[in-house]
Design a protein around this motif. Structure first.
Motif, PDB file in Angstrom:
ATOM      1  N   SER A  34       0.903  -1.211  -0.172  1.00 48.45           N
ATOM      2  CA  SER A  34      -0.032   0.043  -0.053  1.00 48.45           C
ATOM      3  C   SER A  34       0.653   1.256   0.105  1.00 48.45           C
ATOM      4  N   ILE A  35       2.043   1.266  -0.143  1.00 46.78           N
ATOM      5  CA  ILE A  35       3.154   2.194   0.143  1.00 46.78           C
ATOM      6  C   ILE A  35       3.732   2.406  -1.173  1.00 46.78           C
ATOM      7  N   SER A  36       3.641   3.543  -2.041  1.00 41.34           N
ATOM      8  CA  SER A  36       4.007   3.817  -3.259  1.00 41.34           C
ATOM      9  C   SER A  36       5.411   4.744  -2.923  1.00 41.34           C
ATOM     10  N   GLN A  37       6.245   4.893  -3.987  1.00 38.45           N
ATOM     11  CA  GLN A  37       7.295   5.747  -4.006  1.00 38.45           C
ATOM     12  C   GLN A  37       6.889   7.106  -3.822  1.00 38.45           C
ATOM     13  N   GLN A  38       5.831   7.591  -4.661  1.00 40.23           N
ATOM     14  CA  GLN A  38       5.252   8.850  -4.363  1.00 40.23           C
ATOM     15  C   GLN A  38       4.749   9.323  -2.849  1.00 40.23           C
ATOM     16  N   GLN A  39       4.112   8.458  -2.254  1.00 45.47           N
ATOM     17  CA  GLN A  39       3.700   8.512  -0.776  1.00 45.47           C
ATOM     18  C   GLN A  39       4.957   8.614   0.140  1.00 45.47           C
ATOM     19  N   MET A  40       5.885   7.857  -0.204  1.00 47.39           N
ATOM     20  CA  MET A  40       7.134   7.974   0.815  1.00 47.39           C
ATOM     21  C   MET A  40       7.716   9.235   0.615  1.00 47.39           C
ATOM     22  N   VAL A  41       7.723   9.743  -0.443  1.00 45.41           N
ATOM     23  CA  VAL A  41       8.428  11.101  -0.785  1.00 45.41           C
ATOM     24  C   VAL A  41       7.278  12.122  -0.188  1.00 45.41           C
ATOM     25  N   TYR A  43       5.838  11.527   2.626  1.00 47.48           N
ATOM     26  CA  TYR A  43       6.124  11.444   4.036  1.00 47.48           C
ATOM     27  C   TYR A  43       7.368  12.024   4.453  1.00 47.48           C
ATOM     28  N   GLY A  44       8.360  12.270   3.490  1.00 49.58           N
ATOM     29  CA  GLY A  44       9.624  12.811   3.760  1.00 49.58           C
ATOM     30  C   GLY A  44      10.908  12.112   3.315  1.00 49.58           C
ATOM     31  N   PHE A  45      10.690  10.957   2.795  1.00 52.77           N
ATOM     32  CA  PHE A  45      11.719  10.254   2.341  1.00 52.77           C
ATOM     33  C   PHE A  45      12.529  10.769   1.122  1.00 52.77           C
ATOM     34  N   HIS A  46      13.977  10.901   1.308  1.00 53.75           N
ATOM     35  CA  HIS A  46      14.661  11.239   0.148  1.00 53.75           C
ATOM     36  C   HIS A  46      14.553  10.321  -0.884  1.00 53.75           C
ATOM     37  N   PRO A  47      14.071  11.094  -2.020  1.00 54.64           N
ATOM     38  CA  PRO A  47      14.079   9.942  -3.312  1.00 54.64           C
ATOM     39  C   PRO A  47      15.045   9.412  -3.983  1.00 54.64           C
ATOM     40  N   GLN A  48      16.094  10.389  -3.885  1.00 61.35           N
ATOM     41  CA  GLN A  48      17.226   9.867  -4.600  1.00 61.35           C
ATOM     42  C   GLN A  48      18.133   8.824  -3.788  1.00 61.35           C
ATOM     43  N   LYS A  49      17.704   8.708  -2.348  1.00 63.60           N
ATOM     44  CA  LYS A  49      18.418   7.709  -1.538  1.00 63.60           C
ATOM     45  C   LYS A  49      17.512   6.839  -0.977  1.00 63.60           C
ATOM     46  N   THR A  50      16.498   6.588  -1.402  1.00 62.00           N
ATOM     47  CA  THR A  50      15.694   5.556  -0.918  1.00 62.00           C
ATOM     48  C   THR A  50      15.143   4.578  -2.308  1.00 62.00           C
ATOM     49  N   ARG A  51      15.465   3.418  -2.178  1.00 64.65           N
ATOM     50  CA  ARG A  51      15.103   2.306  -3.038  1.00 64.65           C
ATOM     51  C   ARG A  51      14.163   1.504  -2.650  1.00 64.65           C
ATOM     52  N   LEU A  52      13.099   1.258  -3.182  1.00 64.32           N
ATOM     53  CA  LEU A  52      12.209   0.262  -2.865  1.00 64.32           C
ATOM     54  C   LEU A  52      12.299  -1.035  -4.130  1.00 64.32           C
ATOM     55  N   VAL A  53      12.178  -2.078  -3.321  1.00 63.02           N
ATOM     56  CA  VAL A  53      12.260  -3.385  -4.220  1.00 63.02           C
ATOM     57  C   VAL A  53      11.250  -4.317  -3.970  1.00 63.02           C
ATOM     58  N   SER A  54      10.594  -4.340  -4.965  1.00 65.19           N
ATOM     59  CA  SER A  54       9.546  -5.350  -4.863  1.00 65.19           C
ATOM     60  C   SER A  54       9.908  -6.870  -5.411  1.00 65.19           C
ATOM     61  N   LEU A  55       9.038  -7.857  -4.794  1.00 63.41           N
ATOM     62  CA  LEU A  55       9.419  -9.462  -5.144  1.00 63.41           C
ATOM     63  C   LEU A  55       8.162  -9.659  -5.866  1.00 63.41           C
TER      64      LEU A  55
END
Length: 109
Positions: A34-41, A43-55
């Motif tokens: 339920s958490i997308s990259q856009q949502q994480m940004v 919330y305050g996550f740094h987009p160039q330093k956060t990597r989400l890996v799906s399985l």
């Protein structure tokens, strides 16, 4: 319920980890769907330093975690590996040492 708990307890720490001056990534393997990259940004996550890996397949989980820890391009790898044997834990610890990386393993009840 679990997503809410993750956001309340885990996000502040992960956001801080994503904003370090470290040049390597914060890697989150198989985050809640339920958490997308856009949502994480948002919330305050740094987009160039956060990597989400799906399985695609949970069977590849241990191998992917080991690889992420050992490669050296992440400062921290977060995941839910499930129940680990002593040998599997040793394998992941050795991979983390090789990659100079921290592993944050989440366990459910």
């Amino acid at each position: 319920p679990q997503d809410s708990l993750i956001k309340k307890l885990l996000f502040p720490t992960l956001i801080e980890l994503s904003q370090t001056s470290e040049s390597r990534w914060l890697t989150w393997i198989a985050p809640p769907q339920s958490i997308s990259q856009q949502q994480m940004v948002s919330y305050g996550f740094h987009p160039q330093k956060t990597r989400l890996v799906s399985l695609k397949n949970y069977q590849q989980n241990l191998s992917l975690i080991q690889q992420a820890l050992a490669l050296g391009n992440s400062h921290t790898v977060i995941c839910q590996p499930g129940k680990l044997t002593k040998n599997e834990l040793t394998l992941l610890e050795n991979a983390a040492q090789k990659g100079r990386c921290h592993g944050m393993f989440l366990r459910g009840r």
